[in-house]
Design a protein around this motif. Structure first.
Motif, PDB file in Angstrom:
ATOM      1  N   ASP A 211       0.886  -1.198   0.014  1.00 58.41           N
ATOM      2  CA  ASP A 211       0.060   0.030  -0.197  1.00 58.41           C
ATOM      3  C   ASP A 211       0.897   1.124   0.053  1.00 58.41           C
ATOM      4  O   ASP A 211       0.249   2.325   0.089  1.00 58.41           O
ATOM      5  CB  ASP A 211      -0.975  -0.163   1.103  1.00 58.41           C
ATOM      6  N   GLY A 212       2.102   1.182   0.014  1.00 60.97           N
ATOM      7  CA  GLY A 212       2.926   2.339  -0.146  1.00 60.97           C
ATOM      8  C   GLY A 212       3.137   3.097   0.965  1.00 60.97           C
ATOM      9  O   GLY A 212       4.019   4.087   1.180  1.00 60.97           O
ATOM     10  N   ASP A 213       2.578   2.534   2.275  1.00 63.64           N
ATOM     11  CA  ASP A 213       2.701   3.113   3.506  1.00 63.64           C
ATOM     12  C   ASP A 213       4.085   3.576   3.883  1.00 63.64           C
ATOM     13  O   ASP A 213       4.884   2.833   3.756  1.00 63.64           O
ATOM     14  CB  ASP A 213       1.949   2.360   4.545  1.00 63.64           C
ATOM     15  N   MET A 214       4.717   4.608   4.315  1.00 65.06           N
ATOM     16  CA  MET A 214       5.864   5.309   4.653  1.00 65.06           C
ATOM     17  C   MET A 214       6.008   5.158   6.174  1.00 65.06           C
ATOM     18  O   MET A 214       5.101   5.519   6.849  1.00 65.06           O
ATOM     19  CB  MET A 214       6.025   6.705   3.995  1.00 65.06           C
ATOM     20  N   ASP A 215       7.320   4.730   6.248  1.00 64.32           N
ATOM     21  CA  ASP A 215       7.859   5.007   7.957  1.00 64.32           C
ATOM     22  C   ASP A 215       8.926   5.521   7.957  1.00 64.32           C
ATOM     23  O   ASP A 215       9.997   4.917   7.234  1.00 64.32           O
ATOM     24  CB  ASP A 215       7.446   3.492   8.677  1.00 64.32           C
ATOM     25  N   LEU A 216       9.161   6.272   8.909  1.00 63.57           N
ATOM     26  CA  LEU A 216      10.623   6.876   9.369  1.00 63.57           C
ATOM     27  C   LEU A 216      11.478   5.567   9.671  1.00 63.57           C
ATOM     28  O   LEU A 216      11.150   5.500  11.002  1.00 63.57           O
ATOM     29  CB  LEU A 216      10.659   7.825  10.035  1.00 63.57           C
ATOM     30  N   ALA A 217      12.388   5.028   9.025  1.00 65.39           N
ATOM     31  CA  ALA A 217      12.986   3.652   9.478  1.00 65.39           C
ATOM     32  C   ALA A 217      14.194   4.116  10.218  1.00 65.39           C
ATOM     33  O   ALA A 217      14.278   3.356  11.263  1.00 65.39           O
ATOM     34  CB  ALA A 217      13.345   2.680   8.197  1.00 65.39           C
ATOM     35  N   PHE A 218      14.831   5.116   9.694  1.00 69.87           N
ATOM     36  CA  PHE A 218      16.168   5.429  10.686  1.00 69.87           C
ATOM     37  C   PHE A 218      16.653   6.635   9.976  1.00 69.87           C
ATOM     38  O   PHE A 218      16.339   7.047   8.889  1.00 69.87           O
ATOM     39  CB  PHE A 218      17.081   4.381  10.553  1.00 69.87           C
ATOM     40  N   GLN A 219      17.411   7.362  10.952  1.00 68.19           N
ATOM     41  CA  GLN A 219      18.275   8.620  10.404  1.00 68.19           C
ATOM     42  C   GLN A 219      19.753   8.514  10.697  1.00 68.19           C
ATOM     43  O   GLN A 219      20.039   7.450  11.497  1.00 68.19           O
ATOM     44  CB  GLN A 219      17.934   9.881  11.029  1.00 68.19           C
ATOM     45  N   ILE A 220      20.651   9.125   9.802  1.00 67.52           N
ATOM     46  CA  ILE A 220      21.811   9.316   9.766  1.00 67.52           C
ATOM     47  C   ILE A 220      22.460  10.702  10.227  1.00 67.52           C
ATOM     48  O   ILE A 220      22.180  11.421   9.539  1.00 67.52           O
ATOM     49  CB  ILE A 220      22.623   8.498   8.470  1.00 67.52           C
ATOM     50  N   ARG A 221      23.040  10.634  11.252  1.00 71.76           N
ATOM     51  CA  ARG A 221      23.289  11.806  11.708  1.00 71.76           C
ATOM     52  C   ARG A 221      24.846  12.209  10.921  1.00 71.76           C
ATOM     53  O   ARG A 221      25.464  11.247  10.936  1.00 71.76           O
ATOM     54  CB  ARG A 221      23.658  11.793  13.441  1.00 71.76           C
ATOM     55  N   MET A 222      25.037  13.379  10.562  1.00 70.27           N
ATOM     56  CA  MET A 222      25.976  13.968   9.626  1.00 70.27           C
ATOM     57  C   MET A 222      26.319  14.988  10.205  1.00 70.27           C
ATOM     58  O   MET A 222      25.998  15.853  10.923  1.00 70.27           O
ATOM     59  CB  MET A 222      25.306  14.116   8.308  1.00 70.27           C
ATOM     60  N   PRO A 223      27.803  15.344   9.905  1.00 65.47           N
ATOM     61  CA  PRO A 223      28.382  16.709  10.092  1.00 65.47           C
ATOM     62  C   PRO A 223      27.514  17.852   9.349  1.00 65.47           C
ATOM     63  O   PRO A 223      26.685  17.800   8.630  1.00 65.47           O
ATOM     64  CB  PRO A 223      29.761  16.743   9.251  1.00 65.47           C
ATOM     65  N   GLY A 224      27.734  19.062  10.085  1.00 70.02           N
ATOM     66  CA  GLY A 224      26.847  20.332   9.734  1.00 70.02           C
ATOM     67  C   GLY A 224      26.943  20.940   8.413  1.00 70.02           C
ATOM     68  O   GLY A 224      27.273  22.040   8.519  1.00 70.02           O
ATOM     69  N   PHE A 225      27.018  20.319   7.250  1.00 72.13           N
ATOM     70  CA  PHE A 225      27.137  20.798   5.987  1.00 72.13           C
ATOM     71  C   PHE A 225      25.725  20.894   5.618  1.00 72.13           C
ATOM     72  O   PHE A 225      24.693  20.572   6.226  1.00 72.13           O
ATOM     73  CB  PHE A 225      27.799  19.630   5.159  1.00 72.13           C
ATOM     74  N   ASP A 226      25.611  21.448   4.405  1.00 76.63           N
ATOM     75  CA  ASP A 226      24.219  21.713   3.704  1.00 76.63           C
ATOM     76  C   ASP A 226      24.136  20.731   2.459  1.00 76.63           C
ATOM     77  O   ASP A 226      25.082  20.270   1.929  1.00 76.63           O
ATOM     78  CB  ASP A 226      24.086  23.111   3.267  1.00 76.63           C
ATOM     79  N   TYR A 227      23.096  19.829   2.836  1.00 75.96           N
ATOM     80  CA  TYR A 227      23.072  18.814   1.760  1.00 75.96           C
ATOM     81  C   TYR A 227      21.888  19.104   0.560  1.00 75.96           C
ATOM     82  O   TYR A 227      20.604  19.628   1.059  1.00 75.96           O
ATOM     83  CB  TYR A 227      22.462  17.412   2.687  1.00 75.96           C
ATOM     84  N   ASP A 228      22.468  19.047  -0.548  1.00 76.01           N
ATOM     85  CA  ASP A 228      21.698  19.867  -1.557  1.00 76.01           C
ATOM     86  C   ASP A 228      20.743  18.600  -2.471  1.00 76.01           C
ATOM     87  O   ASP A 228      19.555  18.692  -2.477  1.00 76.01           O
ATOM     88  CB  ASP A 228      22.692  20.276  -2.489  1.00 76.01           C
ATOM     89  N   LEU A 229      21.710  17.669  -2.924  1.00 78.40           N
ATOM     90  CA  LEU A 229      20.594  16.817  -3.864  1.00 78.40           C
ATOM     91  C   LEU A 229      21.074  15.496  -3.610  1.00 78.40           C
ATOM     92  O   LEU A 229      21.997  15.304  -2.911  1.00 78.40           O
ATOM     93  CB  LEU A 229      20.651  17.055  -5.512  1.00 78.40           C
ATOM     94  N   SER A 230      20.455  14.591  -4.053  1.00 74.34           N
ATOM     95  CA  SER A 230      20.640  12.972  -4.077  1.00 74.34           C
ATOM     96  C   SER A 230      20.173  12.247  -5.007  1.00 74.34           C
ATOM     97  O   SER A 230      19.200  12.644  -5.817  1.00 74.34           O
ATOM     98  CB  SER A 230      20.272  12.530  -2.507  1.00 74.34           C
ATOM     99  N   HIS A 231      20.910  11.036  -5.067  1.00 77.78           N
ATOM    100  CA  HIS A 231      20.096  10.139  -6.036  1.00 77.78           C
ATOM    101  C   HIS A 231      20.785   8.625  -5.569  1.00 77.78           C
ATOM    102  O   HIS A 231      21.753   8.329  -5.078  1.00 77.78           O
ATOM    103  CB  HIS A 231      20.546  10.139  -7.465  1.00 77.78           C
ATOM    104  N   PRO A 232      19.662   7.621  -5.591  1.00 78.23           N
ATOM    105  CA  PRO A 232      20.124   6.347  -5.005  1.00 78.23           C
ATOM    106  C   PRO A 232      21.057   5.534  -6.129  1.00 78.23           C
ATOM    107  O   PRO A 232      21.070   5.984  -7.390  1.00 78.23           O
ATOM    108  CB  PRO A 232      18.692   5.668  -5.295  1.00 78.23           C
ATOM    109  N   GLY A 233      21.685   4.822  -5.605  1.00 78.47           N
ATOM    110  CA  GLY A 233      22.582   3.992  -6.470  1.00 78.47           C
ATOM    111  C   GLY A 233      21.877   2.752  -7.322  1.00 78.47           C
ATOM    112  O   GLY A 233      20.606   2.586  -6.796  1.00 78.47           O
TER     113      GLY A 233
END
Ligand SMILES: [Cu+2]
Lengths: 659, 196
Positions: A211-233
């Motif tokens: 059903d596509g139901d989303m759940d926040l599975a986990f977060q990764i804590r990162m250094p204090g940069f600005d994160y701009d865009l992303s793409h999956p491998g």
């Protein structure tokens, strides 16, 4: 002889114009030349015929998602997602209000950025569109059966949800990466103490297969940069996710200067398969947070909002092997992975060249620990060791690259306003075409997948001055459609867009069109205030609340005369559209109601709230031209003074309804 | 067993198809209905061709004051036992009786069929002409008489903005095949008799 000479001249001019940069004539030659009419034909979809592709183009600061057809560029629908939409009652009726709830309360507006279509086996499957909200970090899921927003999740520990909402190749996850780093948890500290105290979060939301139901599975804590865009491998790099960064300087003020000092920023390569393993091994910390998870229930025709209070966090600085940094020149924006998953293209906004990293070389460098130091405990891979090549002097201000699936890549250049076609592997420029003007992202249907449909390319432009009839200081924003089947890109069409066309996703019409919902079945409507026949229509008083169970059908409401309502009451119109015919919605509006109309699809129930403030007899009517007798589709509510004892009655044709 | 008897036994059994398949189909076509509205008439009920078609036909028809398509009619009670009876009688004749009875069965069934069609016509006439005096829209023929909206008994006909198509459906074709077999049984039986 003369003919031959002319022919030669024509070839020479084509050859000349194709290797030149943006030309002074604004490229108008292409649409007015001898080939002009055949160009028009290529974007023409005859009346009654269907487009070949859907394009889902984000509305940027409108907060919505617009649906267009390609190649016609026709606008079909604006799907309300993050902003209230009075046209459809979205965010105004009682059923959809919970979708806009956040930990900050109801936020009536959003900044919609990057739509992405769900995938199965690396191919777009046309089931859902995901889209991020940048301002109040959120991700929404839109059903491509109903073209309605079904779910919105707020992202905690995040600010400016920009590197989002891209989907892995089996729709395992959709990601949300913070644009702004912030103190985590939020606290009262001087802004000048940014460095080392502010942090970033990359969030992975799991997607239910059914059903596509989303759940926040986990977060990764990162250094204090600005994160701009992303793409999956994908393919060989499936299991990894790549995020571009800027402001690795960790500046907190005058970023246009202070965040542009480092020669290289990073692409963060995240091994999410390893992250799953770490979560399974319990290597996370459970953090207290507050975020809203809002879900639409197709059965009750109603959304609910739940405030969630914890999140699993993996600390990248303390978990070796989870994240590596790929040095990438000059504040990279786009972070684009080739269809086979081998190349990760970083578009340094201020760089003179486009950088391609090789996934094979990345794996080798990791295995050989070929590092150039570290940042906050995260290894920085050696630039030369992972570099696959670069497109030299491609243009000014590269932003974003997509692929045609035939070994070619197409990159937008914001400053020089052009799209450049180049070859993967040889890195040579093959073609370039000006756009009007200041192009941001571009889209090839299936772009974020292993199998792009390399027939059309849509360039999304930020500025259009002098390109269309003007409309005062604010002129339309626009997209441009290219045919990319040949060696040369061919401009087919300009079309205006809703809001800022920030990013888009596209897929063949066949994946979506045959599966769409035509009506909602009355027998499956489990709304707690549904009225399934006129006989069941009624008005019930409960203290100061009056619940009107009303139906609508061509061309009347039942009941249509209601008496016994008093000043000071709170009146709920729970209205069910009894139609079971495709494309026959009815509307409802009440004079003086401090909300929007309702626009109710066949078989659906919606609720509008009204506070009658003045004594009188007040009309309501149908707002959607539904039938020959649409104008007659109306009724009255009599409002008596507070405390009066006018009996509660409700009739249709002066008869009670339950005869 | 003789060929004629086999034909006479199998023929009436084809009528049982009426309990599975519809007898008749009426379909309404209009520009705003690119997928036409349609209903199937069975011997014991009226059903949608596509989901909700009957409801939507009623909605369209209410503008001119036509009644709702009935969920129940007397015919729905009468037709099934008649068909069952004819099947039983037919099969028994096939086993036992002289070939001349075969023709008798065929004629009786034909008469019943004609009665059925006539009954269908009467219902259609009433459905198309007995209009609500408070109808939203009233139309008259060129001669001033009130316009009727009776669908054709067989064939296609323009009614205002609709083209109505009325044709037999699977059940009727099965019945036709079955009846033809009984007629054939008669002629085969006659030939068999002559040979003797
Ligand atoms: Cu209406």
């Amino acid at each position: 002889m003369l003919k031959k000479a002319l022919y030669g001249l024509a070839i020479a001019s084509v050859a000349f114009s194709s290797c030149g940069g943006p030309s002074a004539d604004g490229g108008k030659k292409a649409t007015t030349g001898a080939l002009g009419s055949s160009v028009a034909e290529k974007a023409y979809v005859a009346p009654g015929e269907y487009d070949e592709f859907y394009a889902f183009i984000s509305g940027g600061f409108s907060g919505q998602l617009a649906v267009y057809g390609l190649p016609s560029g026709r606008l079909f629908r604006v799907i309300p997602v993050f902003s209230q939409d009075p046209e459809k009652g979205y965010g105004y009726n009682e059923e959809t209000k919970p979708l806009l709830n956040t930990s900050h309360g109801m936020v009536p507006w959003g900044d919609a950025h990057h739509p992405d279509i769900s995938q199965t086996g690396g191919k777009v499957d046309g089931r859902w569109v995901f889209i991020n909200e940048n301002n109040t970090p959120r991700i929404a899921r839109i059903s491509l059966k109903t073209f309605e927003t079904e779910e919105i999740i707020e992202i905690p520990n995040s600010a400016g949800n920009h590197s989002s909402s891209f989907v892995t190749e089996n729709s395992e996850y959709v990601v949300a990466g913070t644009r702004f780093s912030v103190p985590i948890p939020q606290r009262d500290i001087p802004i000048s103490e940014y460095k080392g105290n502010f942090q970033g979060s990359l969030s992975f939301l799991s997607i239910d297969k059914e059903d596509g139901d989303m759940d926040l599975a986990f977060q990764i804590r990162m250094p204090g940069f600005d994160y701009d865009l992303s793409h999956p491998g994908r393919g060989k790099s499936h299991g990894w996710f790549f995020f571009t960064t800027y402001n690795t300087e960790e500046a907190h003020s005058l970023l246009e200067v202070n965040a542009s000092q480092n020669d290289k920023d990073f692409i963060a390569a995240v091994n999410w398969k390893y992250a799953e393993q770490l979560i399974a091994e319990g290597k996370f910390t459970e953090e207290a947070v507050k975020y809203a998870e809002n879900e639409w229930d197709e059965s009750t025709h109603m959304a609910t909002s739940t405030i969630k209070k914890s999140v699993k966090v993996l600390d990248a600085s303390k978990l070796p092997g989870l994240v590596y940094f790929l040095p990438t020149p000059k504040s990279p924006h786009g972070c684009d992975v080739s269809p086979d998953g081998e190349y990760i293209i970083g578009s340094g906004k201020l760089a003179a060249e486009l950088t391609a990293h090789s996934f094979t070389k990345i794996e080798k460098a990791i295995a050989e620990k070929n590092f150039d130091g570290e940042a906050y405990g995260i290894p920085i891979l050696n630039y030369e060791a992972i570099n696959a090549g670069a497109v030299k002097n491609p243009g000014l201000g590269p932003l974003h690259t997509e692929f045609d699936g035939k070994g070619n890549a197409y990159t937008t250049f914001f400053i020089s306003s052009e799209v450049v076609k180049w070859k993967l592997g040889t890195w040579e420029v093959i073609d370039r075409h000006p756009v009007y003007y200041s192009v941001g992202h571009l889209m090839i249907p299936g772009g974020n997948s292993r199998e792009p449909f390399g027939k059309y390319l849509v360039a999304m432009n930020k500025i259009t001055k002098d390109r269309y009839l003007s409309t005062g200081p604010e002129v339309c924003q626009s997209a441009q459609l290219f045919n990319i089947e040949g060696d040369k890109m061919e401009l087919l069409l300009d079309f205006p867009t809703v809001g800022e066309p920030h990013y888009a996703a596209g897929c063949p019409a066949d994946l979506v069109h045959p599966n769409t919902t035509k009506i909602f079945k009355l027998e499956e409507n489990n709304h707690p205030y549904v009225t399934k026949s006129e006989k069941e229509a009624r008005v019930v008083r409960d203290g100061n609340d009056v619940h009107i169970y009303m139906t609508m059908i061509r061309s009347h409401f039942a009941p249509d005369n209601i008496e016994g309502v008093r000043v000071g009451d709170r009146v709920f119109f729970h209205i069910t559209n009894l139609e079971q015919d495709y494309d026959v919605p009815h509307g409802f509006s009440m004079i003086g109601a401090n909300t929007s109309e309702l626009l109710i699809m066949p078989g659906r129930t919606e609720t509008s709230m009204w506070y009658p403030k003045e004594v009188g007899v007040w009309p309501f009517y149908c707002t959607d031209f539904c039938s020959a007798l649409h104008q007659e589709m109306q009724g009255y509510v009599r409002v008596s003074p507070k405390g009066s004892n006018t009996p509660l009655t409700y009739t249709l044709d002066d008869d009670p309804l339950d005869m | 067993m003789k060929k004629s008897r086999i034909l006479m036994i199998i023929g009436p059994l084809f009528l049982l198809g009426l309990f599975v398949y519809p007898l008749w189909n009426i379909r309404l076509e209009a520009p705003q209905y690119p997928i036409p509205l349609g209903m199937y008439i069975h011997i014991n009920k009226i059903t949608d061709e596509l989901p909700h078609d009957v409801k939507n036909i009623n909605l369209m028809n209410h503008y001119v004051g036509m009644k709702e398509i009935p969920e129940h009619m007397l015919e729905f009670d009468l037709f099934p036992p008649i068909i069952i009876a004819m099947v039983i009688i037919g099969v028994l004749i096939g086993f036992k009786a002289n070939y001349k009875w075969f023709l008798g069965w065929f004629i009786l069934m034909s008469l019943l069929g004609i009665a059925g069609v006539y009954d269908f016509y009467l219902w259609e006439y009433d459905y198309g002409h007995d209009l609500d005096p408070k109808a939203i829209m009233k139309f008259t023929n060129p001669d001033g008489t009130p316009m009727g909206f009776q669908p054709p008994l067989f064939g296609s006909k323009v009614i205002l903005n609709f083209v109505a198509h009325s044709y037999p459906a699977t059940g009727a074709y099965l019945m036709f095949v079955g009846m033809m077999m009984t007629l054939a049984a008669f002629f085969v039986g006659k030939a068999e008799e002559a040979k003797k």
